[in-house]
Design an enzyme around this catalytic site. Structure first.
Site, PDB file in Angstrom:
ATOM      1  NE  ARG A 125      -2.046   1.866   3.330  1.00  0.00           N
ATOM      2  CZ  ARG A 125      -1.944   1.588   4.641  1.00  0.00           C
ATOM      3  NH1 ARG A 125      -2.627   0.611   5.170  1.00  0.00           N
ATOM      4  NH2 ARG A 125      -1.156   2.302   5.405  1.00  0.00           N
ATOM      5  CD  GLU A 144       4.866   4.005   5.636  1.00  0.00           C
ATOM      6  OE1 GLU A 144       5.943   3.426   5.838  1.00  0.00           O
ATOM      7  OE2 GLU A 144       3.857   3.798   6.339  1.00  0.00           O
ATOM      8  CG  ASN A 146       2.675   0.893   4.603  1.00  0.00           C
ATOM      9  OD1 ASN A 146       3.275   1.118   5.644  1.00  0.00           O
ATOM     10  ND2 ASN A 146       1.888   1.795   4.020  1.00  0.00           N
ATOM     11  CB  SER A 151      -3.707  -3.268   8.015  1.00  0.00           C
ATOM     12  OG  SER A 151      -3.343  -2.004   8.484  1.00  0.00           O
ATOM     13  CE  LYS A 305       8.663   5.048   7.540  1.00  0.00           C
ATOM     14  NZ  LYS A 305       8.124   3.760   7.926  1.00  0.00           N
ATOM     15  CE  LYS A 364       8.443   9.930   7.314  1.00  0.00           C
ATOM     16  NZ  LYS A 364       7.616   9.284   6.269  1.00  0.00           N
ATOM     17  CD  GLU A 368       7.384   0.345   7.859  1.00  0.00           C
ATOM     18  OE1 GLU A 368       6.271   0.807   7.577  1.00  0.00           O
ATOM     19  OE2 GLU A 368       8.425   0.705   7.300  1.00  0.00           O
ATOM     20  N   GLY A 369       4.476   1.235  11.632  1.00  0.00           N
ATOM     21  CA  GLY A 369       3.389   1.098  12.596  1.00  0.00           C
ATOM     22  C   GLY A 369       2.946   2.394  13.254  1.00  0.00           C
ATOM     23  NE  ARG A 450      -4.007   5.337   6.683  1.00  0.00           N
ATOM     24  CZ  ARG A 450      -2.731   5.124   6.960  1.00  0.00           C
ATOM     25  NH1 ARG A 450      -2.366   4.526   8.082  1.00  0.00           N
ATOM     26  NH2 ARG A 450      -1.790   5.493   6.105  1.00  0.00           N
TER      27      ARG A 450
HETATM   28  P1  ADP Z   1       4.908   4.432   9.611  1.00  0.00           P
HETATM   29  O1  ADP Z   1       5.687   3.369   8.932  1.00  0.00           O
HETATM   30  O2  ADP Z   1       5.126   4.475  11.073  1.00  0.00           O
HETATM   31  O3  ADP Z   1       3.465   4.396   9.211  1.00  0.00           O
HETATM   32  P2  ADP Z   1       5.052   6.875   8.068  1.00  0.00           P
HETATM   33  O4  ADP Z   1       6.179   7.277   7.224  1.00  0.00           O
HETATM   34  O5  ADP Z   1       3.826   6.429   7.350  1.00  0.00           O
HETATM   35  O6  ADP Z   1       5.566   5.783   9.093  1.00  0.00           O
HETATM   36  O7  ADP Z   1       4.682   8.070   9.041  1.00  0.00           O
HETATM   37  C1  ADP Z   1       3.663   7.967   9.995  1.00  0.00           C
HETATM   38  C2  ADP Z   1       2.716   9.158   9.893  1.00  0.00           C
HETATM   39  O8  ADP Z   1       3.447  10.375  10.055  1.00  0.00           O
HETATM   40  C3  ADP Z   1       2.025   9.291   8.554  1.00  0.00           C
HETATM   41  O9  ADP Z   1       0.838   8.530   8.524  1.00  0.00           O
HETATM   42  C4  ADP Z   1       1.778  10.768   8.461  1.00  0.00           C
HETATM   43  O10 ADP Z   1       0.614  11.114   9.187  1.00  0.00           O
HETATM   44  C5  ADP Z   1       2.964  11.380   9.188  1.00  0.00           C
HETATM   45  N1  ADP Z   1       4.030  11.708   8.221  1.00  0.00           N
HETATM   46  C6  ADP Z   1       5.013  10.903   7.795  1.00  0.00           C
HETATM   47  N2  ADP Z   1       5.812  11.506   6.903  1.00  0.00           N
HETATM   48  C7  ADP Z   1       5.326  12.748   6.757  1.00  0.00           C
HETATM   49  C8  ADP Z   1       5.703  13.864   5.957  1.00  0.00           C
HETATM   50  N3  ADP Z   1       6.759  13.809   5.154  1.00  0.00           N
HETATM   51  N4  ADP Z   1       4.946  14.980   6.047  1.00  0.00           N
HETATM   52  C9  ADP Z   1       3.887  15.049   6.863  1.00  0.00           C
HETATM   53  N5  ADP Z   1       3.472  14.028   7.634  1.00  0.00           N
HETATM   54  C10 ADP Z   1       4.178  12.884   7.588  1.00  0.00           C
HETATM   55 MG    MG Z   2       2.608   4.877   7.434  1.00  0.00          MG
END
Ligand code: ADP
Ligand code: MG
Length: 474
Positions: A125, A144, A146, A151, A305, A364, A368-369, A450
């Site tokens: 996803r 990102e 996944n 899910s 990442k 970052k 994940e999660g 979401r």
């Molecule tokens: P995870 O693997 O923990 O889901 P993500 O990269 O999806 O990591 O980041 C988690 C959350 O943080 C995202 O769902 C989003 O709400 C916020 N986020 C992540 N990267 C960004 C970004 N570059 N700009 C704004 N919000 C972000």
């Molecule tokens: Mg995420």
């Protein structure tokens, strides 16, 4: 993006009545989660949190996200097959991040012994936010991808009926008809079924690696049910069960409780806390087998990442997808600014920029999660601490996407309906199946929207921050 539901969001009494009806419909449709009090039991369950109204999404961006999904599938598949790229990309990270190092270790062991599986299955996803540019235009930017345990494909198929219901109550028939039908879980199941079929043993089963405490079981059950309807049996087991009752025969066929396994589908194993020593051994056993793993260890690593950041470097997409300039252009258009923090001048510059403008960046780690990223002052402090240490290579820095906030009403069990300023994140589900060198399936199979209140920088639905939503195309 104006909210569109402006006046409706002001009438508190009407909202409360609508919320009651929406919740009942959600329960009836199966938009369910187990409770945090009893995450291993389905005796008492509740609805998964959701928005009262669908949220506006520009049609062009929705179409763009769908159009680039097959490219992302190809890219992930290409990275997973490129051991040299993975090794180079992750070499600095694995020195300091023991979780990634452990995964990488298994990857190396499997390569050394020789990969036994011949069929490969990706269920991923790709997540995006809608960057709001200074000129008022919006752009699709990837957050990102996944590649493990992606899910909500099951519950996302049940939420359109809820939003149509709400709009129908309000007499908004035309608006209700604009909510897209969506069935990611059906497509995900089709991918698993294709991999199962290519594995080629009619009595073999699908092994779903599950967590003991799984609040999101109904999401997974939708996929299980789709498979059973095709006469493909799914057994749910934990890593612990695999170490007790899993085995390989001399051809590295995988057996669980004496039954052959064709496909291993991970809904566990993406966080350090999912692994005890015993569980790492179980993971290795699964990876060594000729069963189709979804994902195999290399594909899980392709979703880190650090890999995402390296993919954004000039020339990298071109070398991974030779002769496909259009795919490369579509992919690159969705990339936000991504910066390596490896020791050296490039990383130093990135740190200086982030400290000077903390609101423009996200830090970052390889996790994940949800809930792991650092923002603002916390990010600045972490960067100060990491600056002179090799540990910084286990993080990446990313440009912060700034969507335009809008108002919607969030519904959660046990809390009053709340009208708040929100932002959304769109996910597109992708499925691919490869047999040897031949790609036999590569497609998008649905979406997930979401939405969360703007005061939360981070976190998904499972983390209790975001709620399920539907795009209202405009
Ligand atoms: P995870 O693997 O923990 O889901 P993500 O990269 O999806 O990591 O980041 C988690 C959350 O943080 C995202 O769902 C989003 O709400 C916020 N986020 C992540 N990267 C960004 C970004 N570059 N700009 C704004 N919000 C972000
Ligand atoms: Mg995420």
């Amino acid at each position: 993006m104006a909210t569109g539901w402006g006046s409706l969001l002001q009438d508190e009494q009407q909202l409360e009545e609508l919320a009651r009806q929406a919740v009942d419909r959600a329960l009836a449709e199966g938009v369910l989660l187990r409770t945090s009090q009893a995450p291993s039991s389905s005796d008492v369950v509740s609805y998964a949190p959701f928005t009262l109204f669908p949220s506006r999404v520009p049609s062009a961006l929705l179409e763009q996200a769908y159009a680039v999904q097959a490219d992302f599938n190809l890219l992930v598949d290409a990275v997973s097959q490129n051991a040299v790229f993975l090794e180079q990309t992750l070499s600095s990270t694995i020195k300091r991040d023991s979780f990634t190092a452990r995964l990488f270790d298994i990857h190396k062991q499997v390569l050394k012994e020789g990969i036994a599986q011949t069929v490969f299955l990706g269920l991923n996803r790709s997540d995006y936010m809608f960057q709001c540019n200074p000129d008022g235009s919006t752009a699709l930017k990837q957050i990102e991808i996944n590649t493990i345990s992606a899910s909500f494909g099951g519950l996302a198929s049940r939420t359109p009926a809820v939003h149509r219901h709400v709009l129908s109550i309000l007499g908004k028939t035309k608006e209700a008809a604009k909510i897209l039908s969506n069935n990611p879980s059906k497509g995900l199941a089709m991918g698993i079924a294709k991999a199962w079929e290519l594995y080629g043993s009619v009595n073999a089963q699908v092994l779903l690696i599950a967590q003991e405490k799984e609040r999101n079981i109904f999401d997974q059950r939708v996929i299980e049910n789709e498979l059973l309807a095709r006469n493909i049996h799914v057994i749910r087991r934990r890593f612990e069960d695999v170490s007790e009752k899993g085995s390989l025969d001399q051809d590295r066929r995988l057996f669980m409780d004496g039954q052959e396994v064709a496909v291993v589908y991970f809904r566990d194993g993406y966080m350090p806390s999912h692994y005890s020593l015993q569980n790492w051994e179980a993971r290795l056993l699964l990876e060594r087998s000729c069963a189709v793993k979804c994902p195999d260890i290399a594909t899980q690593l392709a979703g880190t990442k650090k890999v995402q950041q390296e993919l954004s470097r000039v020339g990298v997409l071109e070398s991974l997808l030779p002769g496909q300039p259009q795919a490369v252009a579509r992919l690159r258009a969705t990339f936000a600014g991504l910066y390596s923090l490896d020791l050296g001048e490039e990383g130093d510059q990135a740190i200086t920029k982030a400290i000077a403008a903390p609101s423009c960046f996200v830090l970052k780690p390889q996790r994940e999660g949800g809930g792991n990223n650092l923002y603002g002052e916390e990010m600045v402090q972490a960067l100060g601490r990491l600056k002179d240490s090799e540990e910084r290579a286990s993080y990446i820095l990313m440009e912060k996407i700034e969507p335009e906030p809008f108002r919607n009403c969030l519904l959660r069990p046990g809390s009053p309906a709340r009208v708040v300023q929100c932002i959304s994140e769109l996910g597109i589900f992708g499925v691919y199946v490869r047999e040897g060198k031949t790609l036999v399936m590569n497609k998008h199979v649905g979406h997930l929207l979401r939405t969360k209140a703007i005061e939360h920088a981070d976190g998904g639905v499972a983390a209790g921050v975001a709620v399920l939503d539907n795009p209202y195309p405009v």
